[in-house]
Design a protein around this motif. Sequence first.
Motif, PDB file in Angstrom:
ATOM      1  N   SER A   1      -6.705   5.577  11.312  1.00 55.24           N
ATOM      2  CA  SER A   1      -7.634   5.383  10.194  1.00 55.24           C
ATOM      3  C   SER A   1      -8.157   6.705   9.625  1.00 55.24           C
ATOM      4  O   SER A   1      -8.534   6.776   8.460  1.00 55.24           O
ATOM      5  N   SER A   2      -8.161   7.761  10.428  1.00 56.29           N
ATOM      6  CA  SER A   2      -8.654   9.049   9.921  1.00 56.29           C
ATOM      7  C   SER A   2      -7.590   9.812   9.128  1.00 56.29           C
ATOM      8  O   SER A   2      -7.894  10.820   8.502  1.00 56.29           O
ATOM      9  N   ASN A   3      -6.364   9.318   9.130  1.00 54.98           N
ATOM     10  CA  ASN A   3      -5.283   9.989   8.399  1.00 54.98           C
ATOM     11  C   ASN A   3      -5.167   9.378   7.008  1.00 54.98           C
ATOM     12  O   ASN A   3      -4.840   8.203   6.859  1.00 54.98           O
ATOM     13  N   ARG A   4      -5.412  10.169   5.982  1.00 54.62           N
ATOM     14  CA  ARG A   4      -5.404   9.646   4.614  1.00 54.62           C
ATOM     15  C   ARG A   4      -4.005   9.287   4.124  1.00 54.62           C
ATOM     16  O   ARG A   4      -3.854   8.659   3.075  1.00 54.62           O
ATOM     17  N   ASN A   5      -2.966   9.647   4.869  1.00 54.90           N
ATOM     18  CA  ASN A   5      -1.600   9.277   4.505  1.00 54.90           C
ATOM     19  C   ASN A   5      -1.161   7.952   5.112  1.00 54.90           C
ATOM     20  O   ASN A   5      -0.017   7.546   4.959  1.00 54.90           O
ATOM     21  N   VAL A   6      -2.087   7.283   5.818  1.00 52.39           N
ATOM     22  CA  VAL A   6      -1.763   6.005   6.452  1.00 52.39           C
ATOM     23  C   VAL A   6      -2.704   4.930   5.928  1.00 52.39           C
ATOM     24  O   VAL A   6      -3.913   5.115   5.884  1.00 52.39           O
ATOM     25  N   GLN A   7      -2.107   3.811   5.520  1.00 54.01           N
ATOM     26  CA  GLN A   7      -2.868   2.623   5.157  1.00 54.01           C
ATOM     27  C   GLN A   7      -2.427   1.511   6.095  1.00 54.01           C
ATOM     28  O   GLN A   7      -1.245   1.386   6.415  1.00 54.01           O
ATOM     29  N   ILE A   8      -3.377   0.694   6.531  1.00 55.09           N
ATOM     30  CA  ILE A   8      -3.102  -0.342   7.520  1.00 55.09           C
ATOM     31  C   ILE A   8      -3.460  -1.696   6.918  1.00 55.09           C
ATOM     32  O   ILE A   8      -4.560  -1.875   6.397  1.00 55.09           O
ATOM     33  N   ILE A   9      -2.506  -2.632   6.997  1.00 50.84           N
ATOM     34  CA  ILE A   9      -2.746  -3.969   6.460  1.00 50.84           C
ATOM     35  C   ILE A   9      -2.252  -5.031   7.449  1.00 50.84           C
ATOM     36  O   ILE A   9      -1.376  -4.775   8.259  1.00 50.84           O
ATOM     37  N   TYR A  10      -2.839  -6.213   7.351  1.00 55.04           N
ATOM     38  CA  TYR A  10      -2.272  -7.372   8.027  1.00 55.04           C
ATOM     39  C   TYR A  10      -1.013  -7.769   7.266  1.00 55.04           C
ATOM     40  O   TYR A  10      -0.993  -7.759   6.032  1.00 55.04           O
ATOM     41  N   PHE A  11       0.029  -8.148   7.988  1.00 53.80           N
ATOM     42  CA  PHE A  11       1.225  -8.678   7.338  1.00 53.80           C
ATOM     43  C   PHE A  11       0.868 -10.013   6.697  1.00 53.80           C
ATOM     44  O   PHE A  11       0.325 -10.892   7.357  1.00 53.80           O
ATOM     45  N   PRO A  12       1.162 -10.186   5.403  1.00 53.65           N
ATOM     46  CA  PRO A  12       0.739 -11.413   4.707  1.00 53.65           C
ATOM     47  C   PRO A  12       1.640 -12.621   4.969  1.00 53.65           C
ATOM     48  O   PRO A  12       1.934 -13.395   4.063  1.00 53.65           O
ATOM     49  N   LEU A  13       2.092 -12.778   6.202  1.00 52.78           N
ATOM     50  CA  LEU A  13       2.826 -13.960   6.649  1.00 52.78           C
ATOM     51  C   LEU A  13       3.992 -14.337   5.744  1.00 52.78           C
ATOM     52  O   LEU A  13       4.218 -15.508   5.453  1.00 52.78           O
ATOM     53  N   ASP A  14       4.719 -13.366   5.293  1.00 54.60           N
ATOM     54  CA  ASP A  14       5.931 -13.556   4.495  1.00 54.60           C
ATOM     55  C   ASP A  14       5.676 -14.310   3.197  1.00 54.60           C
ATOM     56  O   ASP A  14       6.577 -14.951   2.663  1.00 54.60           O
ATOM     57  N   ASP A  15       4.458 -14.237   2.690  1.00 56.14           N
ATOM     58  CA  ASP A  15       4.135 -14.868   1.411  1.00 56.14           C
ATOM     59  C   ASP A  15       4.803 -14.070   0.286  1.00 56.14           C
ATOM     60  O   ASP A  15       4.511 -12.890   0.102  1.00 56.14           O
ATOM     61  N   TYR A  16       5.677 -14.713  -0.456  1.00 54.91           N
ATOM     62  CA  TYR A  16       6.469 -14.040  -1.486  1.00 54.91           C
ATOM     63  C   TYR A  16       5.591 -13.324  -2.510  1.00 54.91           C
ATOM     64  O   TYR A  16       5.806 -12.162  -2.839  1.00 54.91           O
ATOM     65  N   ARG A  17       4.605 -14.031  -3.023  1.00 54.11           N
ATOM     66  CA  ARG A  17       3.741 -13.469  -4.066  1.00 54.11           C
ATOM     67  C   ARG A  17       2.973 -12.246  -3.579  1.00 54.11           C
ATOM     68  O   ARG A  17       2.927 -11.213  -4.250  1.00 54.11           O
ATOM     69  N   LEU A  18       2.387 -12.338  -2.393  1.00 52.44           N
ATOM     70  CA  LEU A  18       1.629 -11.208  -1.863  1.00 52.44           C
ATOM     71  C   LEU A  18       2.530 -10.014  -1.554  1.00 52.44           C
ATOM     72  O   LEU A  18       2.173  -8.868  -1.831  1.00 52.44           O
ATOM     73  N   LEU A  19       3.699 -10.282  -0.992  1.00 53.46           N
ATOM     74  CA  LEU A  19       4.629  -9.182  -0.702  1.00 53.46           C
ATOM     75  C   LEU A  19       5.146  -8.543  -1.993  1.00 53.46           C
ATOM     76  O   LEU A  19       5.240  -7.317  -2.083  1.00 53.46           O
ATOM     77  N   LYS A  20       5.453  -9.357  -2.977  1.00 53.58           N
ATOM     78  CA  LYS A  20       5.930  -8.805  -4.254  1.00 53.58           C
ATOM     79  C   LYS A  20       4.856  -7.911  -4.879  1.00 53.58           C
ATOM     80  O   LYS A  20       5.147  -6.825  -5.368  1.00 53.58           O
ATOM     81  N   ASN A  21       3.601  -8.352  -4.825  1.00 60.05           N
ATOM     82  CA  ASN A  21       2.497  -7.520  -5.324  1.00 60.05           C
ATOM     83  C   ASN A  21       2.412  -6.199  -4.567  1.00 60.05           C
ATOM     84  O   ASN A  21       2.164  -5.152  -5.161  1.00 60.05           O
ATOM     85  N   LEU A  22       2.610  -6.257  -3.255  1.00 60.25           N
ATOM     86  CA  LEU A  22       2.579  -5.036  -2.451  1.00 60.25           C
ATOM     87  C   LEU A  22       3.647  -4.056  -2.928  1.00 60.25           C
ATOM     88  O   LEU A  22       3.386  -2.870  -3.106  1.00 60.25           O
TER      89      LEU A  22
END
Length: 180
Positions: free
Chosen positions: A84-105
């Motif tokens: 979390s202290s590294n500004r080059n890393v972002q951490i997310i929960y995997f959106p359970l293979d939801d097409y719309r959410l993954l496409k937005n990502l």
Amino acid sequence: RFILYIIILLVSLFSKKKRDFFIRRFNNKMITDLRSDKILIHMSSVGELNLSEELINQLLSKGKKIIISIMTDTGISLAIDKYSSNRNVQIIYFPLDDYRLLKNLFLKNKIKKVIVVETEIWPNLFYLSNKYSTLYMVNARLTEKNLKKYTKIKWIMKSILKFPKYIMVQSQEDMERYIS
């Protein structure tokens, strides 16, 4: 997809724990950053995160920007502790293979590579990774038990497993099972 949402809704009505699980994964803080290329590294939990530490650190030492996608609460907690202290890393929960959410990502970020750690085979993730970036599977394994399950839906698995550019396996036996 509609049927999946109905099932999730029904399960969520009867279990606060499951409802919280789904809410966290579908309400991700959406990352939006088109300024630089990123690498999405997807994994299941703590074991895969620990296994990926050297890979992540090597990529960070080269100045790469990384999005870590992880399934479990314990995995998220550990990823936050480590990165979390590294500004080059972002951490997310995997959106359970939801097409719309993954496409937005993918559309809201310049994800150029997707690295899937071990055996996290998600059809929408694989399809969108192939469409918008390059997909790699690392430390992939395929047990005899899972091979039997996948053989029942061989036509689906065959179309999904054509998407990775490389599948880097743990052993000769895993390679033979993936080929079969």
